[in-house]
Design a protein around this motif. Sequence first.
Motif, mmCIF file in Angstrom:
data_model
loop_
_atom_site.group_PDB
_atom_site.id
_atom_site.type_symbol
_atom_site.label_atom_id
_atom_site.label_comp_id
_atom_site.label_asym_id
_atom_site.label_seq_id
_atom_site.Cartn_x
_atom_site.Cartn_y
_atom_site.Cartn_z
ATOM 1 N N GLN A 81 21.961 21.856 47.991
ATOM 2 C CA GLN A 81 22.745 22.922 47.377
ATOM 3 C C GLN A 81 21.876 24.096 46.949
ATOM 4 N N PHE A 84 21.031 25.888 50.617
ATOM 5 C CA PHE A 84 22.177 26.377 51.392
ATOM 6 C C PHE A 84 23.299 26.753 50.431
ATOM 7 N N GLN A 85 23.665 27.996 50.435
ATOM 8 C CA GLN A 85 24.736 28.507 49.610
ATOM 9 C C GLN A 85 25.968 28.733 50.491
ATOM 10 N N PRO A 86 27.082 28.124 50.164
ATOM 11 C CA PRO A 86 28.278 28.316 50.999
ATOM 12 C C PRO A 86 28.794 29.741 50.902
ATOM 13 N N GLU A 87 29.227 30.234 52.003
ATOM 14 C CA GLU A 87 29.774 31.577 52.079
ATOM 15 C C GLU A 87 31.275 31.514 52.332
ATOM 16 N N VAL A 88 31.979 32.398 51.705
ATOM 17 C CA VAL A 88 33.420 32.469 51.890
ATOM 18 C C VAL A 88 33.721 33.176 53.196
ATOM 19 N N ILE A 89 34.457 32.504 54.052
ATOM 20 C CA ILE A 89 34.806 33.084 55.351
ATOM 21 C C ILE A 89 36.120 33.841 55.196
ATOM 22 N N GLU A 90 36.069 35.095 55.407
ATOM 23 C CA GLU A 90 37.256 35.930 55.335
ATOM 24 C C GLU A 90 37.719 36.233 56.752
#
Length: 370
Positions: A81, A84-90
Amino acid sequence: MFHLLNDTIPTTHPASPTPATEASHAAATTATGNTEDGVQENTIPSPMRREVRPVKPRHPYEVLRSLPPDATPAQQDSAIQAVFQPEVIERSTQPDTLHLPGHTPGKSFKEINLPQYYRESFFAKDSLFHPELNGGRYGVAGDPVPYTMRNDNVITGLLLGCFIVALFSLAHARGFLFRQAKNFFYVSKSGPKSVTETTSEIRLQFFLVGLTCLLFSILCFFFSREYIAETLILSSQHQLIAICFAIMVVYFLLKGLLYWSVNWIFFDRKKNEQWMKSQLFIFAMEGLALFPLVLLQVYFNLSMQSAMIYALIVIILVKILSFYKCYLIFFKGISVVLQIFLYFCALEIIPLLSLGGILALIGNYLKINY
């Protein structure tokens, strides 16, 4: 001619540095810069410095490999964690406008426009046409599996539990039953003796009497399915067995109460006690005698005629033993034989016939009359 060549071709021998050359050398020296240790140091201003490339992304296995071997799963999860930082998929909400040149854009899958001959059939305006109704399935429906006792988990669990409890009880009270059977048939000169019973032995006998009621109720269920009707107004087969079980319990209770009230009037307390203990022992042994019959009927498809013969033999033997014990306790010293027959018929035969009539009446009342 030689003179002309000397005028046009410049000389190439080294010349003294010009001011422009010194200025460019000074700029290069300033850009590079030499320290006292002889190591060149980059002194290019920030606008002219080369851009730093982004760090190559790491893989999860590389992050986990950098941890110590004894890292816990929580530590491994924290390390992943942190890297790797999760990215919001738009996702785009605009319609897809890509299409071949010269063609109109494609339609959405939500737009359904069927031709007229698909949307409306020839019988659409007919009053008897109802497409919303289910027309059924093709083929022939299979025959349902008939109800059998051997596939009934409730009855199987009940019989298995009764068998295990009775087995353990008989193993602990085996000596008491042998002693009770010996005193049942042995008669001394002073008359029949009563066996002293403990609380656990009395509970065992009451349990066996309850088992007798359960076995009689299962036999009544088989009898009603064979001779009365297979389908009843009850929603479950267990309800009929429960009704028969309740009737059998009430029968034994009323019979014991009737014996106690009649014997209390005509005989003394000691004889009444001996008779009640002998009746309790007879009812308990009747249940043990009927248990093999029920197992054969449930799991081995014993014919109903054979089961009825077996049950009648057990009932007749029980009545003979009751008559024998009644004679030893109450009427051994009496010369009048008619009294014992009247007593036995009034308290044994008539209640038994009444029980059979009540069970038949309830079975006929519960069956479905077409």
